[in-house]
Design a protein around this motif. Sequence first.
Motif, PDB file in Angstrom:
ATOM      1  N   GLY A  73       0.590  -1.728   0.250  1.00 48.87           N
ATOM      2  CA  GLY A  73      -0.173   0.249   0.139  1.00 48.87           C
ATOM      3  C   GLY A  73       0.672   1.126   0.017  1.00 48.87           C
ATOM      4  O   GLY A  73       0.183   2.786  -0.839  1.00 48.87           O
ATOM      5  N   PHE A  74       1.598   1.343   1.283  1.00 49.86           N
ATOM      6  CA  PHE A  74       2.464   2.281   0.799  1.00 49.86           C
ATOM      7  C   PHE A  74       3.017   2.747  -0.137  1.00 49.86           C
ATOM      8  O   PHE A  74       3.023   3.835  -0.554  1.00 49.86           O
ATOM      9  N   THR A  75       4.234   1.150  -1.508  1.00 49.31           N
ATOM     10  CA  THR A  75       4.914   1.487  -2.360  1.00 49.31           C
ATOM     11  C   THR A  75       3.659   3.039  -3.252  1.00 49.31           C
ATOM     12  O   THR A  75       3.866   3.002  -4.309  1.00 49.31           O
ATOM     13  N   ILE A  76       2.236   1.214  -3.368  1.00 49.83           N
ATOM     14  CA  ILE A  76       1.501   2.382  -4.500  1.00 49.83           C
ATOM     15  C   ILE A  76       1.276   4.079  -3.993  1.00 49.83           C
ATOM     16  O   ILE A  76       0.812   4.383  -4.869  1.00 49.83           O
ATOM     17  N   LEU A  77       0.617   4.114  -3.196  1.00 48.42           N
ATOM     18  CA  LEU A  77       0.086   5.706  -2.903  1.00 48.42           C
ATOM     19  C   LEU A  77       1.090   6.576  -1.941  1.00 48.42           C
ATOM     20  O   LEU A  77       0.610   7.631  -2.291  1.00 48.42           O
ATOM     21  N   VAL A  78       2.114   6.544  -1.594  1.00 53.14           N
ATOM     22  CA  VAL A  78       3.107   6.839  -1.128  1.00 53.14           C
ATOM     23  C   VAL A  78       4.412   7.754  -2.235  1.00 53.14           C
ATOM     24  O   VAL A  78       4.764   6.441  -1.950  1.00 53.14           O
ATOM     25  N   PRO A  79       4.679   8.625  -2.176  1.00 54.87           N
ATOM     26  CA  PRO A  79       6.112   8.553  -2.617  1.00 54.87           C
ATOM     27  C   PRO A  79       6.771   8.333  -2.066  1.00 54.87           C
ATOM     28  O   PRO A  79       7.307   8.213  -0.779  1.00 54.87           O
ATOM     29  N   HIS A  80       8.085   7.277  -2.391  1.00 56.20           N
ATOM     30  CA  HIS A  80       9.329   7.367  -2.041  1.00 56.20           C
ATOM     31  C   HIS A  80       8.816   5.793  -1.074  1.00 56.20           C
ATOM     32  O   HIS A  80       8.928   5.694  -0.206  1.00 56.20           O
ATOM     33  N   GLY A  81       7.203   5.036  -1.088  1.00 55.16           N
ATOM     34  CA  GLY A  81       7.345   4.557   0.174  1.00 55.16           C
ATOM     35  C   GLY A  81       7.782   3.189   0.048  1.00 55.16           C
ATOM     36  O   GLY A  81       7.176   2.055   0.104  1.00 55.16           O
ATOM     37  N   TRP A  82       7.935   2.294  -1.081  1.00 59.98           N
ATOM     38  CA  TRP A  82       9.068   1.351  -1.185  1.00 59.98           C
ATOM     39  C   TRP A  82      10.020   1.064  -0.427  1.00 59.98           C
ATOM     40  O   TRP A  82      10.412  -0.132   0.339  1.00 59.98           O
ATOM     41  N   LEU A  83      10.549   2.786   0.349  1.00 59.56           N
ATOM     42  CA  LEU A  83      11.084   2.443   1.364  1.00 59.56           C
ATOM     43  C   LEU A  83      10.464   1.000   2.728  1.00 59.56           C
ATOM     44  O   LEU A  83      11.886   0.938   3.675  1.00 59.56           O
ATOM     45  N   ALA A  84       9.635   0.794   2.757  1.00 60.19           N
ATOM     46  CA  ALA A  84       8.681   0.974   3.747  1.00 60.19           C
ATOM     47  C   ALA A  84       9.317  -1.286   3.906  1.00 60.19           C
ATOM     48  O   ALA A  84       8.793  -1.665   4.357  1.00 60.19           O
ATOM     49  N   TRP A  85       9.606  -1.596   2.421  1.00 62.08           N
ATOM     50  CA  TRP A  85      10.103  -2.783   2.859  1.00 62.08           C
ATOM     51  C   TRP A  85      11.098  -2.671   2.918  1.00 62.08           C
ATOM     52  O   TRP A  85      11.805  -3.821   3.526  1.00 62.08           O
ATOM     53  N   LEU A  86      12.291  -2.453   3.179  1.00 53.28           N
ATOM     54  CA  LEU A  86      12.847  -2.724   4.456  1.00 53.28           C
ATOM     55  C   LEU A  86      12.520  -2.352   5.244  1.00 53.28           C
ATOM     56  O   LEU A  86      13.620  -3.007   6.103  1.00 53.28           O
ATOM     57  N   ALA A  87      11.945  -2.010   6.086  1.00 51.80           N
ATOM     58  CA  ALA A  87      11.366  -2.209   7.278  1.00 51.80           C
ATOM     59  C   ALA A  87      10.863  -3.922   7.500  1.00 51.80           C
ATOM     60  O   ALA A  87      10.940  -4.259   8.576  1.00 51.80           O
ATOM     61  N   LEU A  88      10.489  -4.800   6.590  1.00 55.38           N
ATOM     62  CA  LEU A  88      10.287  -6.149   6.661  1.00 55.38           C
ATOM     63  C   LEU A  88      11.632  -6.828   7.842  1.00 55.38           C
ATOM     64  O   LEU A  88      10.796  -7.346   8.338  1.00 55.38           O
ATOM     65  N   PRO A  89      12.360  -7.374   6.846  1.00 56.86           N
ATOM     66  CA  PRO A  89      13.516  -7.956   7.901  1.00 56.86           C
ATOM     67  C   PRO A  89      13.989  -7.506   9.444  1.00 56.86           C
ATOM     68  O   PRO A  89      13.382  -7.832   9.903  1.00 56.86           O
ATOM     69  N   ILE A  90      13.254  -6.316   9.326  1.00 61.03           N
ATOM     70  CA  ILE A  90      13.947  -4.845  10.970  1.00 61.03           C
ATOM     71  C   ILE A  90      12.486  -5.418  12.420  1.00 61.03           C
ATOM     72  O   ILE A  90      12.972  -6.351  13.099  1.00 61.03           O
ATOM     73  N   LEU A  91      11.778  -5.879  11.048  1.00 58.34           N
ATOM     74  CA  LEU A  91      10.215  -5.666  12.279  1.00 58.34           C
ATOM     75  C   LEU A  91      10.070  -7.359  12.200  1.00 58.34           C
ATOM     76  O   LEU A  91       9.488  -8.338  13.425  1.00 58.34           O
ATOM     77  N   GLY A  92      10.484  -8.267  11.763  1.00 58.70           N
ATOM     78  CA  GLY A  92      10.698  -9.799  11.867  1.00 58.70           C
ATOM     79  C   GLY A  92      11.718 -10.047  13.156  1.00 58.70           C
ATOM     80  O   GLY A  92      11.246 -10.885  13.689  1.00 58.70           O
ATOM     81  N   ILE A  93      12.639  -9.244  12.831  1.00 58.30           N
ATOM     82  CA  ILE A  93      13.615  -9.385  13.805  1.00 58.30           C
ATOM     83  C   ILE A  93      13.374  -9.030  15.223  1.00 58.30           C
ATOM     84  O   ILE A  93      13.155  -9.911  15.900  1.00 58.30           O
ATOM     85  N   LEU A  94      12.473  -8.120  15.182  1.00 57.03           N
ATOM     86  CA  LEU A  94      11.740  -7.514  17.051  1.00 57.03           C
ATOM     87  C   LEU A  94      11.023  -8.055  16.753  1.00 57.03           C
ATOM     88  O   LEU A  94      10.509  -8.854  18.280  1.00 57.03           O
ATOM     89  N   LEU A  95       9.276  -8.767  16.126  1.00 57.43           N
ATOM     90  CA  LEU A  95       8.705  -9.905  16.326  1.00 57.43           C
ATOM     91  C   LEU A  95       9.281 -11.162  16.642  1.00 57.43           C
ATOM     92  O   LEU A  95       8.446 -11.264  17.734  1.00 57.43           O
ATOM     93  N   TYR A  96      10.458 -11.916  16.493  1.00 54.78           N
ATOM     94  CA  TYR A  96      10.880 -13.098  16.750  1.00 54.78           C
ATOM     95  C   TYR A  96      11.808 -12.848  17.160  1.00 54.78           C
ATOM     96  O   TYR A  96      12.274 -14.304  17.358  1.00 54.78           O
ATOM     97  N   ARG A  97      12.520 -12.106  17.878  1.00 60.22           N
ATOM     98  CA  ARG A  97      13.899 -12.690  18.343  1.00 60.22           C
ATOM     99  C   ARG A  97      13.906 -13.665  19.686  1.00 60.22           C
ATOM    100  O   ARG A  97      12.448 -13.257  20.415  1.00 60.22           O
TER     101      ARG A  97
END
Length: 97
Positions: A73-97
Amino acid sequence: MALLSRQFSEGRLNPDEFSERSAAIAAAMTRADLEPIFADLPAKPGAASASSIEHPRDWRAIVMALIPLVALGFTILVPHGWLAWLALPILGILLYR
C-alpha cells in the motif's frame, strides 16, 4: 499397567475386562504379548482427536503476514513508499527475537 488403568478410569473398560487384561499384562513376557491387550483401545487415552484440537494463533505470524500488504500500500500510495519494504527484516527480527 498405568495405560490400562487410565483406559479403565475413562470408562473404556468394565471391571471384568480390566481384571482379565490386568492378568494378561502380568503374564506377558514380551511387548508382542501386550499388543492384543490394547488392540481395540486408543493408543493415548485422554488425547483429543486431531480434528478437535484448537491451535492458538500466533499474533506475530498474523502481523508478519499483514506487513507486506501494508508495504505494498505504501509503495502504491506514498512517494518513496518502497522504503517500507526495508522495514520487513527489522520488524521480523523485533517480533521473533
